[in-house]
Scaffold this motif. Structure first.
Motif, short mmCIF file in Angstrom:
data_model
loop_
_atom_site.label_atom_id
_atom_site.label_comp_id
_atom_site.label_asym_id
_atom_site.label_seq_id
_atom_site.Cartn_x
_atom_site.Cartn_y
_atom_site.Cartn_z
N PRO A 48 0.80 -1.24 0.12
CA PRO A 48 0.31 0.31 0.26
C PRO A 48 0.79 1.17 0.00
O PRO A 48 0.78 2.79 -0.72
CB PRO A 48 -1.03 -0.58 1.10
N ARG A 151 -0.28 10.65 2.31
CA ARG A 151 -1.72 10.24 1.89
C ARG A 151 -2.62 10.99 0.51
O ARG A 151 -2.54 10.00 0.01
CB ARG A 151 -3.16 10.81 3.49
N ALA A 155 -2.35 8.76 -2.37
CA ALA A 155 -3.56 8.46 -2.98
C ALA A 155 -3.55 8.22 -5.28
O ALA A 155 -3.80 7.71 -5.51
CB ALA A 155 -5.11 9.31 -2.92
N ASP A 160 -2.52 3.09 -0.80
CA ASP A 160 -3.47 3.05 -0.07
C ASP A 160 -3.37 3.61 1.41
O ASP A 160 -2.86 3.09 1.76
CB ASP A 160 -4.04 1.73 -0.65
N LYS A 162 -4.71 4.29 4.13
CA LYS A 162 -4.98 3.60 4.97
C LYS A 162 -5.50 2.49 4.69
O LYS A 162 -4.79 1.81 6.62
CB LYS A 162 -7.29 4.04 4.27
#
Ligand code: GLV
Ligand code: MN
Ligand code: MN
Length: 402
Positions: A48, A151, A155, A160, A162
């Motif tokens: 991620p 963040r 994106a 990612d 999160k």
């Protein structure tokens, strides 16, 4: 070496190599490297936070991996070997295993980490930290100079934030970590050696200092009535240089200074500068940092300016695994070189990985010890020795770890 040239041309800035974490150039370097991994016989994936991994299975699928690699992000106006060499040498090692049809007891995983440098978000060694599960969510809120957070950048780049916890690997999943890297210093060259086995990595602390003065007219305010944030910061920075010079083995750098409002005819009202302090002895470094904070406050008081210090990252010194250091030494000897040992002044993903699994590093001589500079240079002959030694070390670790 040709691939290092290809990678070195993937940059945010025409005419120089600048490939900061999650920039379009960094994403392009991941895609390019991914293709080389596939060509070498690896199964690829990104996590991620956009670390890239290529996996070459061992004799039986799913076994613990020996991880080899380095990072794809660079400093601003970088050389092409810091990070890139370790990733491409690791791919060359797997390509050679695949060419020879050789499967080891362990899988071999090639890692290409990101934001090792901290040149975009000041969150250095970020994606390897996520791999060992020590990233705090606040690190993902850090913003770059243009106000974009980690963040938001993730994106935009297809990551990612999160899901950052999913980057963490279980203990035992990675049996050992090994990184080939240019030395970035003058020791190997002075000794006439191509390679060295790294024993330890210096500890470091990074802070941002904000000095607040009072803006005024450059033509009217008498010298004795000013609260100039920049002259105060200058005195602080020279004090830092004296402090580090007096302490054996300690180094300190102010690499970024921002002056506001930044006009020729306005007395500076606000200055932000970074401090990067490192050394082999954590106690000495911590004491020096405490003395620095006291000096900054004293100077601020004398000059009637405000001061705020944000110490946002600290990494203790790391002793690399004695068994891995021995295997690296044996691999160097197998290549007909003296198994010389030396510590690292620079930070590396290996320093983070050492918290998860036995870890080591192999240093390769670079011209005049120059690094973090476009003049970084290595020879083809040394690179060849480096790849052979890395391959031997992977085989050696595979035997030793059983
Ligand atoms: C990485 O190159 C560091 O040591 O700052
Ligand atoms: Mn590096
Ligand atoms: Mn670097």
């Amino acid at each position: 070496m040709a691939r290092l040239d290809t990678l070195g041309a993937i940059s945010e800035v025409p005419g120089q190599l600048t490939r900061r974490y999650l920039s379009p150039a960094h994403v392009e370097s991941i895609r390019r490297t991914e293709a080389w991994m596939v060509e070498a016989g690896m199964a690829v994936r990104t996590d991620p936070l956009l670390s890239l991994f290529g996996r070459y299975e061992g004799k039986a699928p799913g076994r613990p991996a020996i991880m080899i690699g380095s990072h794809l992000d660079t400093v601003v106006d970088a050389g092409r070997y810091d990070g890139g060499l370790g990733v491409l040498a690791a791919i060359a090692v797997v390509a050679e295993l695949a060419r020879a049809g050789e499967r080891l007891e362990h899988a071999v995983e090639v890692a290409a980490f990101g934001e090792e440098e901290g040149s975009r978000f000041s969150a250095h060694i970020l994606t390897s930290s996520a791999l060992i599960g020590v990233v705090k969510p606040a690190l993902l809120d850090i913003r770059d100079a243009s106000g974009t957070s980690v963040r938001e950048a993730l994106a935009a780049a297809g990551g990612d934030a999160k899901a950052y916890r999913a980057c963490a690997r279980r203990k035992g999943e990675i049996a050992a970590y090994l990184e080939l890297h240019i030395e970035q210093g003058p020791v190997l060259e002075a000794k006439g050696l191509a390679l060295g086995a790294v024993t330890a990595i210096n500890g470091s602390v990074r802070s941002t200092v904000t000095v607040t003065g009072f803006a005024g007219h450059a033509g009217t305010v008498p010298m004795g009535s000013r609260r100039d944030a920049l002259t105060a910061a200058s005195e602080m920075i020279l004090g830092l240089e004296r402090l580090a010079t007096a302490e054996q083995g300690l180094v300190a750098t102010v690499g970024r200074v921002k002056v506001l409002p930044g006009a020729t005819n306005v007395i500076p009202s606000r200055v932000e500068f970074t401090v990067d302090m490192r050394g082999p002895d954590d106690a000495v470094r911590r004491q020096a940092h405490t003395r620095l904070l006291a000096d900054l406050r004293r100077i601020a008081k004398q000059r009637a300016v405000g001061i705020d210090v944000d110490t946002f990252q600290e990494n203790p010194a790391v002793t690399l695994d004695a068994g891995v250091v021995e295997v690296v030494g044996e691999a160097i000897a197998a290549c007909g070189q003296e198994p010389f040992r030396l510590p690292s002044g620079a930070g590396h993903d290996a320093g983070i990985m050492a918290k998860l699994c036995p870890s080591g590093m192999l240093f390769l001589r670079c011209k005049n010890g120059i690094s973090h500079n476009p003049a970084e240079s290595i020879t083809v002959a040394d690179a060849d020795l480096g790849v052979h030694a890395l391959l031997e070390a992977v085989r050696g670790l595979d035997r030793r770890l059983g």
